[in-house]
Design a protein around this motif. Structure first.
Motif, PDB file in Angstrom:
ATOM      1  N   TRP A 174       0.838  -1.207   0.000  1.00 22.04           N
ATOM      2  CA  TRP A 174       0.000   0.000   0.000  1.00 22.04           C
ATOM      3  C   TRP A 174       0.874   1.260   0.000  1.00 22.04           C
ATOM      4  N   LYS A 189      -6.246   1.210  -4.353  1.00 20.90           N
ATOM      5  CA  LYS A 189      -7.102   0.046  -4.116  1.00 20.90           C
ATOM      6  C   LYS A 189      -7.122  -0.888  -5.326  1.00 20.90           C
ATOM      7  N   HIS A 331      -8.090  -1.230   7.411  1.00 28.10           N
ATOM      8  CA  HIS A 331      -7.716  -2.236   6.425  1.00 28.10           C
ATOM      9  C   HIS A 331      -8.122  -3.659   6.764  1.00 28.10           C
ATOM     10  N   VAL A 337     -10.925  -2.498   4.186  1.00 28.21           N
ATOM     11  CA  VAL A 337     -10.478  -2.428   2.797  1.00 28.21           C
ATOM     12  C   VAL A 337     -10.060  -3.800   2.269  1.00 28.21           C
ATOM     13  N   ILE A 341     -11.589  -5.467  -1.112  1.00 26.96           N
ATOM     14  CA  ILE A 341     -10.890  -5.777  -2.359  1.00 26.96           C
ATOM     15  C   ILE A 341     -10.734  -7.274  -2.606  1.00 26.96           C
TER      16      ILE A 341
END
Length: 345
Positions: A174, A189, A331, A337, A341
Motif C-alpha cells: 500500500w 485500491k 484495512h 479495505v 478488495i
C-alpha cells in the motif's frame, strides 16, 4: 541432677536435629525455586531465533541466580497467537509480529496499560522489513512492487486476517502504491486488488507461506519477512535469491509481559529478565545472526554486509497509516479495505 542433664542433652540434640531439618527444607525450597518454567507465545518466523536465544538465556540466568529455567515455545500466525492468549493460552511473555496483537491482549485485561513503553524502542528489541524471495536468476524479472501485478506472476503471501507478517506485506504494498499513484486511493485500491488477484495461496501464517513457496514449489515470488527469506537462502543457496524493493516498511515486532499470568505464577522476575536480555549485546547478536535487524545501532552496524540499510522504510506511525489501531480498523477489521478488495464485501 543427672536426669536434668540427660533432658537438657536431649533437648539440645532435638534442637540441632531440627536445625538440620530446617536447612534441608530451605535447600528443598531453593531447588523448587530453581525449577521455574515460562512460556513464550510467539509468531511463525521466530522459531530459529528463540531456539538459539533460549539456550543463551538459560545459561545467563543459571549463572546469575543459580536457578534452572525451562522455556516453552509456541508459534503460529501472530493474530491467531494473540487470540489464543486471550482465550486461555497462559503465556508469561508474548513476542508477536505487531503491536496491535498485543494491544488486543491488553484490552482483554491480561496486560497492563503502557506495555509498549516498558522496554526500549517501543518494546521492539529487533526489527525487520518485507522483501521478495524469488527463484535463482529471477526468471520472471521481479524487481519492485509494480511487477507483482503482471498477468503471469504467481504471488505467495499469508492471510492478513490471521498473520501479522501478512499485514506488514499488505501495508508495504500500500505504501509503495501510495507513492507511485501520488496518494490516489482509488488507484491504490485497484493496485492492491490486482496484486491479490495474483495470490495463489493465502496461508494462515508466514511460515506456512514459506513452505508453500520453498518446499511445495508454488508461485513465482514470496512476500516475506527479511529473516524468513534469508533462512530460505541459507537452506537452499542455489535455488533462491532475495530482491529488496525500492520501498518497504519498518516492521517492529514487539514483546511484552502478560502481567496477569506472571503475577499468578510468580514468574515476573525471570520473565522480565528474559525480555530485557534480548537487548543485551548477546541477545542483539543472536537477533542479527538469525537475520533480524538489531535495534542497537552499534550491533546493527556489524551486520551491514547482510542487510540493505539504505532501503526506504515507511513506518506504521507515519501519516499514511496513523498507527496500528487506525491501520487495523481501516484495512483489516471485518468489512475493511482488505475484505472489500479480496471478497467484494
Amino acid at each position: 541432677m543427672k536426669a536434668k542433664k540427660v533432658i537438657s542433652l536431649g533437648l539440645i540434640f532435638t534442637i540441632i536435629i531440627g536445625a538440620f531439618t530446617g536447612c534441608g527444607n530451605n535447600n528443598e525450597s531453593m531447588d523448587s525455586k530453581a525449577a521455574v518454567e515460562i512460556t513464550n507465545v510467539s509468531y511463525d518466523p521466530t522459531r530459529e531465533l528463540y531456539e538459539a536465544y533460549n539456550k543463551e538465556f538459560q545459561k545467563y540466568w543459571k549463572d546469575k541466580t543459580g536457578q534452572e529455567v525451562t522455556i516453552t515455545q509456541s508459534h503460529g500466525g501472530s493474530g491467531t497467537q494473540g487470540r489464543s492468549v486471550i482465550e486461555g493460552n497462559e503465556a508469561d511473555v508474548v513476542t508477536l509480529a505487531l503491536a496491535y496483537d498485543i494491544t488486543a491482549i491488553e484490552k482483554a485485561g491480561l496486560i497492563e496499560e503502557g506495555w509498549q513503553s516498558e522496554f526500549e524502542g517501543n518494546s521492539s528489541p529487533y526489527t525487520s522489513t518485507i522483501v521478495f524471495l524469488v527463484r535463482k536468476g529471477n526468471p520472471k524479472g521481479i524487481n519492485d512492487w509494480s511487477d507483482l501485478i503482471k498477468e503471469d506472476i504467481g504471488v505467495i503471501t499469508p492471510n492478513p486476517k490471521t498473520s501479522g507478517g501478512a499485514r506488514w506485506n499488505y501495508l508495504a504494498a500500500w505504501a509503495y502504491a501510495d507513492k507511485f499513484y501520488n496518494h490516489d486511493e482509488v488507484k491504490i485500491k485497484e493496485y492492491i486488488k490486482e496484486l491479490y488477484r495474483n495470490v495463489l495461496v493465502l496461508d494462515s501464517g508466514a511460515r506456512g507461506s514459506t513452505t508453500t513457496f520453498v518446499e511445495n514449489g508454488q508461485g513465482d515470488v514470496l512476500l516475506a519477512w527479511e529473516n524468513e527469506a534469508y533462512l530460505s537462502i541459507k537452506e537452499h543457496p542455489e535455488e533462491y535469491e532475495i530482491i529488496t524493493p525500492s520501498l518497504s516498511i519498518l516492521a517492529e515486532p514487539p514483546v511484552a509481559l502478560v502481567d496477569e499470568v506472571v503475577d499468578d505464577r510468580g514468574t515476573r522476575e525471570v520473565a522480565t529478565a528474559y525480555l530485557e536480555y534480548l537487548y543485551s549485546d548477546v541477545g542483539q547478536r543472536i537477533a542479527g545472526e538469525n537475520y533480524y535487524r538489531p535495534s542497537n545501532p552499534k550491533i546493527a552496524a556489524e551486520f551491514a554486509d547482510v542487510f540493505d540499510l539504505d532501503v526506504e522504510l515507511i513506518t506504521i506511525d507515519n501519516e499514511l497509516f496513523g498507527g496500528w489501531n487506525k491501520a487495523q480498523e481501516k484495512h483489516f477489521n471485518d468489512g475493511g479495505v482488505f475484505d472489500e478488495i479480496y471478497t467484494g464485501e
